[in-house]
Design an enzyme around this catalytic site. Structure first.
Site, mmCIF file in Angstrom:
data_model
loop_
_atom_site.group_PDB
_atom_site.id
_atom_site.type_symbol
_atom_site.label_atom_id
_atom_site.label_comp_id
_atom_site.label_asym_id
_atom_site.label_seq_id
_atom_site.Cartn_x
_atom_site.Cartn_y
_atom_site.Cartn_z
ATOM 1 C CE LYS A 1 59.408 -2.474 36.252
ATOM 2 N NZ LYS A 1 58.681 -3.091 37.561
ATOM 3 C CG HIS B 1 57.740 -6.592 46.056
ATOM 4 N ND1 HIS B 1 57.031 -5.545 46.740
ATOM 5 C CD2 HIS B 1 58.275 -6.035 44.773
ATOM 6 C CE1 HIS B 1 57.155 -4.559 45.822
ATOM 7 N NE2 HIS B 1 57.630 -5.084 44.808
ATOM 8 C CG HIS C 1 60.492 0.819 47.582
ATOM 9 N ND1 HIS C 1 59.246 0.953 47.020
ATOM 10 C CD2 HIS C 1 61.250 1.688 46.842
ATOM 11 C CE1 HIS C 1 59.263 1.601 45.907
ATOM 12 N NE2 HIS C 1 60.231 2.286 45.884
ATOM 13 C CB CYS D 1 55.023 -4.082 36.125
ATOM 14 S SG CYS D 1 55.359 -3.586 37.763
ATOM 15 C CG ASP E 1 59.653 -3.932 41.068
ATOM 16 O OD1 ASP E 1 59.416 -2.891 40.472
ATOM 17 O OD2 ASP E 1 59.000 -4.404 41.993
ATOM 18 C CG ASP F 1 58.899 -6.275 36.812
ATOM 19 O OD1 ASP F 1 59.751 -5.601 36.304
ATOM 20 O OD2 ASP F 1 57.956 -5.566 37.463
ATOM 21 C CG HIS G 1 61.394 -2.243 45.050
ATOM 22 N ND1 HIS G 1 60.888 -0.964 44.439
ATOM 23 C CD2 HIS G 1 60.241 -3.090 44.887
ATOM 24 C CE1 HIS G 1 59.739 -1.148 43.719
ATOM 25 N NE2 HIS G 1 59.492 -2.534 44.225
HETATM 26 C C1 VGL Z 1 54.595 -5.167 40.332
HETATM 27 C C2 VGL Z 1 53.371 -4.466 42.350
HETATM 28 C C3 VGL Z 1 54.787 -4.025 42.994
HETATM 29 C C4 VGL Z 1 54.748 -5.762 39.041
HETATM 30 C C5 VGL Z 1 55.778 -4.677 40.931
HETATM 31 O O1 VGL Z 1 55.996 -6.172 38.492
HETATM 32 O O2 VGL Z 1 53.707 -5.806 38.433
HETATM 33 N N1 VGL Z 1 53.710 -5.300 40.953
HETATM 34 N N2 VGL Z 1 56.072 -3.991 42.350
HETATM 35 ZN ZN ZN Z 2 57.663 -3.384 43.144
#
Ligand code: VGL
Ligand code: ZN
Length: 208
Positions: A112, A87, A58, A157, A52, A14, A54
């Site tokens: 994901k 995000h 979401h 993550c 990430d 990410d 979404h």
């Molecule tokens: C993440 C919170 C929400 C991450 C992703 O990449 O750690 N944290 N979505």
């Molecule tokens: Zn996320």
């Protein structure tokens, strides 16, 4: 612990604008990880990037839940969920991988969190703890036995992916200086505790 064996893979988690300083869900020092990830990746023949990804609205977005604010915890159908600022919405700049990422030999970009009603911190299994992303099968078919992890965020993550790598039977090693944390409500200490008890190892990029 050199990471160059054919059976090792590096998971770069990410590294997207929304997790960088100034982004929607900024992780302190997140941008520092990009150069470290680039350097570490040179030692790996097998590299997977995660993203990430979404849909708008979401379920993990606080904006979807009346009267709720980001970083509050709620209980959803599948269990506990921390609510986040909007995000990494599909197709937006915030969801793009950082342009400073320089890992042209990466073989797979795994998205994901694309199901509207389920989050997925983990690159292996969604937050319902039932729906696989396919990554375990992909790695297994490619003869991977050990997964190294770098990226964001250490306590979400990265940690969930490392724990699920172990649960799927892989060795897992988090490269600590190549990660940065969100650290909300004690999440970072809890993540290291859980990772330690699951047999996730930790190392430094200088030791690879
Ligand atoms: C993440 C919170 C929400 C991450 C992703 O990449 O750690 N944290 N979505
Ligand atoms: Zn996320």
């Amino acid at each position: 612990m050199p990471g160059t064996a054919a059976s090792d893979a590096l998971l770069v988690v990410d590294l997207q604008y929304d997790f960088m300083p100034g982004g929607a869900l900024a992780v302190a020092g997140g941008d520092e990880v990009v150069a470290i990830a680039n350097r570490v990746a040179r030692g790996f023949a097998n590299v997977v990037l995660t993203q990430d990804w979404h849909p708008a609205g979401h379920i993990s977005f606080a904006s979807r839940h009346a009267g709720r604010r980001p970083f509050e915890a709620v209980t959803l159908e599948y269990g506990a969920q921390i609510l986040w600022p909007d995000h990494c919405v599909q197709g937006t700049r915030g969801a793009e991988l950082h342009r400073g990422l320089d890992i042209p030999h990466a073989q797979l970009v795994l998205r994901k969190g694309y199901h509207a009603h389920t989050d997925s911190y983990s690159a292996f299994v969604e937050a319902d703890r039932r729906t696989p992303t396919g990554l375990a099968g992909y790695l297994r078919e490619r003869g991977i036995g050990r997964v190294f992890l770098v990226g964001l965020a250490t306590d979400f993550c990265v940690a969930w992916s490392a724990l699920d790598a172990r649960a799927a039977g892989f060795a897992a090693v988090v490269i600590e200086d190549a990660c940065r944390a969100i650290d909300t409500g004690g999440s970072l200490a809890a993540a290291w505790r859980e990772m330690a008890s699951a047999g996730v190892r930790r190392t430094e990029s200088s030791r690879l």
